[in-house]
Design an enzyme around this catalytic site. Structure first.
Site, mmCIF file in Angstrom:
data_model
loop_
_atom_site.group_PDB
_atom_site.id
_atom_site.type_symbol
_atom_site.label_atom_id
_atom_site.label_comp_id
_atom_site.label_asym_id
_atom_site.label_seq_id
_atom_site.Cartn_x
_atom_site.Cartn_y
_atom_site.Cartn_z
ATOM 1 N N HIS A 1 12.666 -0.335 -22.895
ATOM 2 C CA HIS A 1 11.200 -0.285 -22.860
ATOM 3 C C HIS A 1 10.615 -1.695 -22.713
ATOM 4 C CE1 HIS A 1 7.200 1.403 -24.154
ATOM 5 N NE2 HIS A 1 7.022 0.133 -24.511
ATOM 6 N N GLU A 2 11.037 -2.599 -23.588
ATOM 7 C CA GLU A 2 10.487 -3.963 -23.538
ATOM 8 C C GLU A 2 10.881 -4.668 -22.241
ATOM 9 O OE1 GLU A 2 8.162 -4.562 -25.411
ATOM 10 O OE2 GLU A 2 8.564 -2.995 -26.898
ATOM 11 N N HIS B 1 8.447 -3.790 -19.531
ATOM 12 C CA HIS B 1 7.273 -4.688 -19.548
ATOM 13 C C HIS B 1 7.645 -6.027 -18.917
ATOM 14 C CE1 HIS B 1 4.456 -2.329 -21.833
ATOM 15 N NE2 HIS B 1 5.211 -2.269 -22.919
ATOM 16 N N HIS C 1 7.805 -6.054 -15.141
ATOM 17 C CA HIS C 1 6.453 -5.927 -14.586
ATOM 18 C C HIS C 1 5.826 -7.326 -14.488
ATOM 19 C CE1 HIS C 1 2.428 -3.441 -14.781
ATOM 20 N NE2 HIS C 1 2.713 -3.849 -13.569
#
Length: 684
Positions: free
Chosen positions: A473-474, A477, A480
């Site tokens: 998940h991290e 980010h 991105h």
């Protein structure tokens, strides 16, 4: 202060932050000087401004903003990962100075008119899309900063922002202090019955750290979750539950010591006043102004619709758990501190699998390598460990360079383990933003932070599968931010992305943790090296949606509470924070916590983070991410063309276009909720 520039590391233009050289006493002088310089430069710039263009107006402002960001980023980061009283005080003072400066900037009418003039000029039409979006966003943000307010209201706006800056920081500090300020000292090993060997060893190690005999249990998330799911000692589970769920409140073992109750009661009316100053009915309306959601009614309807779809499934799941605990263990009524424990037991019985059983197959180093393999297959990028060449803030932190076609395109710090003076949770933050400078291209750099059990007694750090998904998940980010191709800071990477779309890339990445093809290289037993055996893999996949509806309702409870709180606080019939939370629970939850639970007092996302009236964005973006991932399921999860399209349309474009347009460019249509319901096992 005159002799500081040469010796103050925050005032030197380093490629990467010199973490070991940065001291608390450097912070305020550096921020003061940078802001003085920025104010003078802006005044000179506006005085000399003739024809407005990108080069004469926006470029110098971006340059100064980046200089400031590069000095402040390591300060904010160290405050989160190496907190100390001195740094905390310096950080708070620096934050106040920055808040004052950015309020001033946002209310500068001359500057606002210059941006308007640029927007209305012929020059605007010749600009690239990222530049146009930067200007449009800036004009919107001027309005949201109160640029059009009369002088007295402008001052009030600034005072409110200053006070909110102090209060939210204090809230965060209280949660950190309450988390680390309580521990359970155990001198009889029998009290630890049921805990895995590594957890007992870690508790022994924690006791030694406090110069105590026996074992010490803390409220750090990995420790807490292990106790709640594994400890056979119901009294210990209850004590830990109470300690954790009364943090920073007027209840529980540390009652009143770091209490956030008054802080919340001051934050909320200030937010509402801020919204009213700007012409909104409430803070929720102000919050969604720059987001994808079109109205507060749309957000509430979205959440309530999901809740009504999920609740029957959640009630069924709870009934199954209650029946199981009664028939197998003779437990007549389930307390909240029993739910995680018996849920693990039921999962074990039904699927012959548990988080703890999976842990040996997910050593942190293997997971990180597996993560890099996924990213390489999807986006043709390579990872190079450069830790030995870079300064970090702790010996366990790693630094990686990302290369594409043998050329560096980004870098990131990986800080995986829980420790004293480090705030809990997991997050990504930017260290450097990609932008075109006068001397060349500045590459993006990220901080990726988790809080897992550190390696101990010769064993590597072993992750639960939930922690594996947190890592992905991290990292979502992170890419991105890092894989952007946008060279304008304000819309590069995650900048300028609508807040309710910012979780799309992070939630998207989580899906890969459930793919057979990925788990084959994402797992390797820390002793034997064997990948997750077929039977365990099948059982884990079968258990994927175990209690998914109960989890969904919990998230919707947080989201609705947050949104309704910021919609209705201060209205005549508003009953209070706790009564509202109780009301939301009555509507969506299937299990109510005990009266002493004060979850809201440590809800840092909304009282100390950027999620105020925005927690709904996790679910909103999950609709986008599930739908985006379903395109990969249709084409093949490592389909090269699909990977390229996702990279090009979503990751590389950053905030340069509206999130909905980018999604439609990728998917060929607007998002549908079907994929989320299917992925959660809640489709009819």
């Amino acid at each position: 202060m005159t002799n500081l520039p040469m010796t103050n590391p925050l005032l030197q233009n380093h490629a990467l932050p010199p973490f070991t050289a940065i001291k608390a006493e450097h912070v305020v002088p550096a921020v003061t000087q940078l802001l003085d310089d920025a104010r003078k430069a802006l005044a000179q710039q506006l005085d000399a401004l003739g024809n407005v263009s990108w080069e004469t107006l926006v470029a110098p402002i971006e340059e100064r903003g980046d200089t400031l960001n590069k000095a402040w980023s390591p300060v904010g980061h160290l405050n989160s990962v190496c907190n100390s009283d001195e740094l905390r005080e310096a950080y708070e003072q620096g934050r106040q100075l920055l808040t004052e400066y950015f309020t001033e900037l946002g209310q500068n009418e001359q500057l606002y008119k210059a941006y308007q003039a640029l927007r209305d000029s012929e020059h605007y039409a010749d600009l690239g899309q990222p530049q146009k979006k930067t200007i449009d966003n800036a004009i919107r943000d001027f309005k949201l900063s109160g640029v059009a307010l009369p002088a007295s209201e402008k001052k009030r706006y600034g005072d409110i922002q200053q006070r909110l800056s102090t209060l939210t920081n204090q809230f965060s500090n209280n949660v950190l202090d309450a988390t680390h300020g309580w521990f359970k000292h155990i001198d009889d090993e029998k009290a630890l019955v049921g805990l895995p060997e590594f957890a007992v060893a870690a508790a022994k190690h924690a006791a030694e750290g406090k110069k105590l005999q026996g074992w010490v249990l803390t409220l750090d998330a990995p420790v807490y979750l292990t106790i709640m799911t594994q400890s056979e000692n119901a009294d210990l589970r209850r004590e830990m539950y109470e300690g954790f769920n009364t943090r920073a409140s007027n209840r529980g073992p540390s009652a009143g010591k770091w209490d956030n109750s008054d802080i919340m009661e001051e934050i909320l009316p200030l937010r509402q006043e801020l919204a009213k100053l700007l012409g909104f009915n409430n803070y929720a309306e102000l919050s969604i102004e720059p987001k994808m959601a079109e109205s507060t009614e749309q957000v509430v309807a979205f959440l309530q619709d999901l809740a009504s779809k999920g609740k029957p499934f959640a009630e069924k799941e709870l009934k199954e758990l209650q029946d199981f605990a009664k028939s197998e263990y003779g437990v007549a009524s389930l307390e909240p501190w029993d739910v995680p424990y018996y849920s693990e037991k039921l999962k074990l019985q039904r699927y012959n699998i548990s988080q703890e059983e999976l842990r040996p197959y997910f050593p942190a180093n293997v997971v990180v390598e597996g993560l890099f393999t996924v990213a390489n297959k999807l986006f043709d990028i390579e990872f190079e460990d450069k830790t030995s060449e870079v300064e970090t803030w702790h010996e366990s932190v790693k630094y990686y360079q990302i290369n594409q076609n043998k050329k560096p395109i980004a870098g990131f710090y990986f800080d995986l383990y829980a420790r004293e003076k480090k705030r809990g949770g997991a997050w990504m933050d930017e260290c450097r933003v990609r932008r075109q400078t006068a001397t060349g291209l500045q590459l993006p750099v990220a901080y990726l932070v988790c809080n897992f059990n550190p390696p101990a007694e010769g064993r590597p750090s072993l992750l639960t599968h939930n922690e594996v998904t947190t890592t992905f998940h991290e990292f979502g980010h992170g890419i991105h931010h890092m894989l952007t191709k946008i060279d304008v800071a304000a819309v590069s990477g995650i900048n300028g992305v609508a807040w309710d779309a910012v979780e799309l890339p992070s939630q998207f990445m989580e899906n890969f943790c459930w793919e057979r093809e990925v788990l084959a290289f994402l797992s390797a037993h820390f002793e034997s090296g064997e990948t997750l055996p077929e039977d365990k893999l099948n059982n884990m996949l079968a258990a994927k949606n175990f209690q998914a509806a109960m989890f969904l309702q919990r998230q919707l409870e947080f989201s609705l509470f947050d949104f309704l709180l910021h919609m209705h606080y201060g209205e005549n019939d508003f009953a209070g924070i706790q009564p509202l939370l109780n009301q939301v629970r009555d509507e969506v939850a299937v299990l109510s916590p005990p009266e002493f639970n004060r979850f809201q007092n440590s809800f840092s996302h909304i009282f100390a983070g950027g999620y105020a009236a925005g927690y709904y964005s996790y679910k909103w973006a999950e609709v986008l991410s599930a739908d985006a991932y379903s395109a990969f399921e249709e084409a093949g999860i490592f389909d090269h063309e699909m990977g390229k399209r996702y990279l090009h349309e979503i990751l590389q474009k950053g905030g340069s276009e509206d999130a909905m347009e980018l999604f439609k460019n990728f998917r060929g249509r607007e998002p549908k909720v079907d994929a989320l319901l299917k992925h959660s096992g809640l489709a009819a």
